[in-house]
Write a protein that holds these residues in place. Structure first.
Motif, short mmCIF file in Angstrom:
data_model
loop_
_atom_site.label_atom_id
_atom_site.label_comp_id
_atom_site.label_asym_id
_atom_site.label_seq_id
_atom_site.Cartn_x
_atom_site.Cartn_y
_atom_site.Cartn_z
N THR A 143 67.52 -5.78 45.33
CA THR A 143 67.38 -4.38 45.08
C THR A 143 67.87 -3.54 46.21
OG1 THR A 143 66.31 -2.62 43.65
CG2 THR A 143 64.90 -3.91 45.15
N ALA B 253 63.81 0.70 47.86
CA ALA B 253 62.71 0.47 46.74
C ALA B 253 61.97 -0.79 46.94
CB ALA B 253 63.48 0.45 45.48
N THR C 129 68.34 -0.31 41.49
CA THR C 129 66.99 -0.12 41.06
C THR C 129 67.07 -0.67 39.45
OG1 THR C 129 67.25 2.00 40.67
CG2 THR C 129 66.15 1.27 42.70
N LEU D 60 54.84 -4.13 42.47
CA LEU D 60 55.02 -3.97 40.75
C LEU D 60 55.01 -5.36 40.47
CD1 LEU D 60 56.88 -0.82 39.88
CD2 LEU D 60 54.36 -1.17 39.50
N THR E 54 59.10 0.93 34.75
CA THR E 54 58.69 0.16 34.08
C THR E 54 57.82 0.73 32.66
OG1 THR E 54 56.40 -0.23 35.19
CG2 THR E 54 58.23 -1.72 35.65
N CYS F 195 60.48 4.92 41.35
CA CYS F 195 60.29 3.39 40.53
C CYS F 195 59.15 3.04 40.15
CB CYS F 195 60.44 2.35 41.85
SG CYS F 195 62.19 2.68 42.75
N SER F 196 58.03 3.79 40.41
CA SER F 196 56.80 3.52 39.62
C SER F 196 56.81 3.95 38.29
CB SER F 196 55.66 4.57 40.48
OG SER F 196 55.84 5.75 40.26
N SER G 113 58.08 -0.84 46.92
CA SER G 113 57.54 -0.53 45.47
C SER G 113 57.67 -1.72 44.55
CB SER G 113 58.26 0.78 44.87
OG SER G 113 58.09 1.79 45.52
N PHE G 114 58.89 -2.37 44.58
CA PHE G 114 59.20 -3.62 43.91
C PHE G 114 58.07 -4.80 44.08
CE2 PHE G 114 61.43 -7.37 42.59
CZ PHE G 114 61.97 -7.08 41.48
N PHE H 169 64.43 -2.92 38.24
CA PHE H 169 62.95 -2.96 38.00
C PHE H 169 62.77 -2.92 36.52
CE2 PHE H 169 62.87 -1.08 42.13
CZ PHE H 169 61.66 -0.74 42.38
N ALA I 108 60.88 -5.92 34.49
CA ALA I 108 59.70 -5.74 33.54
C ALA I 108 59.87 -6.63 32.41
CB ALA I 108 59.69 -4.33 33.23
#
Length: 329
Positions: free
Chosen positions: A135, A139, A117, A146, A92, A88-89, A142-143, A120, A124
């Motif tokens: 989501t 994830a 996902t 971010l 975006t 997931c990184s 991570s979400f 994401f 963004a």
């Protein structure tokens, strides 16, 4: 006639992306057909759209050719963003043209739905700032890292706010597709599609499927030690005051640091770790609810059931019966 755009991402996708694209296309196509069988005109023109002539998935295993470039679609009514890759990184960093087009279409009145996902990409764009979102539970950390400005609610299967829809992970995108069919067509069409594709209608939570692992990628050593202590002492009745005192930290400061590091209050973390341990025991042994309850530090059956249901969406007994065949014998 309305227009439905199903996004074909420019890379940063996986096999689940294909599932989302094909699944959404098939369900909406069938909803159109069902409507025509009732003597009505079909509701949607459906187009797969992207920014490249074709898109490869899973190192070229599968290839999809969008029917249109987004630059050729000046007006659409509903946009579906499929799942994106599990790393997931990276999500975006690309698909900028798609993101900009989605924002413009939303401003022009289109509604937008993200699957798994795909949230994401949607986040963004900035369209989710200050709004609720779901989501895949996998994830979630991570979400949150971010997009701290988005109100992530991973227990929810579907969110619906101001013409923006999001949903949980995996193949729950099918539930979102059925939900959208009911929104745009009617209840009877949604029921028909639900029965035809054998998708449970009206499911509202993904809590039962969540595997809680705890957020440990933060850099707060005190919080990490507290997490380890909790996990190593499941049978104990640990209070937050005890934890704060044990690590020589004031209660208010300890709470603040714990929330910032893990996304949970210390009390929530205690409950989630205990319930996750109870779930694994229910899955792998024939122990009774009371036996498991005592093992994870509860002595009040009512309290244990309430916490378990709050976190998983079902009772301890329902969970055991669903995931342990031996327990039913």
């Amino acid at each position: 006639m309305k227009h439905l755009t199903i996004i074909v991402p420019d890379g940063q996708s996986d096999l689940n992306s294909v599932s989302c694209i094909i699944g959404a296309y098939e369900i909406f196509t069938r909803a159109n057909t069902y409507r025509e069988e009732q003597g009505k005109k079909k509701l949607f023109t459906i187009e797969l759209a992207g920014v490249t002539p074709e898109a490869d998935f899973h190192h070229g295993l599968l290839t999809l050719k969008p029917q249109s470039d987004i630059s050729n679609i000046s007006k659409t009514n509903l946009i579906i963003i499929p799942s994106l890759e599990r790393d997931c990184s990276k999500i975006t960093k690309g698909n900028q043209l798609l993101a900009e087009w989605i924002v413009q279409q939303y401003k022009n009145g289109a509604e937008v739905a993200s699957m798994c996902t795909g949230a994401f990409m949607l986040a963004a764009t900035g369209l989710l700032d200050g709004r609720n979102c779901s989501t895949h539970w996998y994830a979630a950390d991570s979400f949150r890292h971010l997009f701290p400005q988005v109100h992530l609610q991973t227990e929810k299967l579907i969110t619906d706010e101001n013409g923006i829809y999001t949903n949980g992970g995996g193949y729950s995108f099918l539930n979102l597709a059925i939900y959208l069919v009911e929104k745009y067509y009617d209840r009877q069409t949604a029921i028909y599609c639900s029965k035809l594709f054998q998708v449970e209608i009206d499911r509202q939570t993904q809590s039962t499927f969540t595997i809680f692992t705890g957020q440990k990628t933060h850099g707060d050593e005190v919080v990490r030690k507290a997490q380890t202590y909790i996990e190593d002492n499941l049978q104990e009745k640990i209070s937050v005051e005890q934890l704060a005192s044990l690590f020589a930290t004031g209660r208010r400061n300890f709470d603040r640091r714990f929330i910032r590091a893990t996304g949970n209050t210390p009390a929530e973390y205690l409950q989630r770790v205990k319930v996750e341990s109870a779930k694994k025991t229910f899955e792998t042994t024939r122990k009774t609810v009371n036996e498991v309850m005592y093992e994870v530090g509860y002595s009040d059956v009512k309290a244990f059931r309430e916490v378990f249901r709050k976190i998983t969406g079902i009772s301890p007994l329902e969970y055991r019966n669903r995931y342990n065949r031996e327990a039913l014998v």
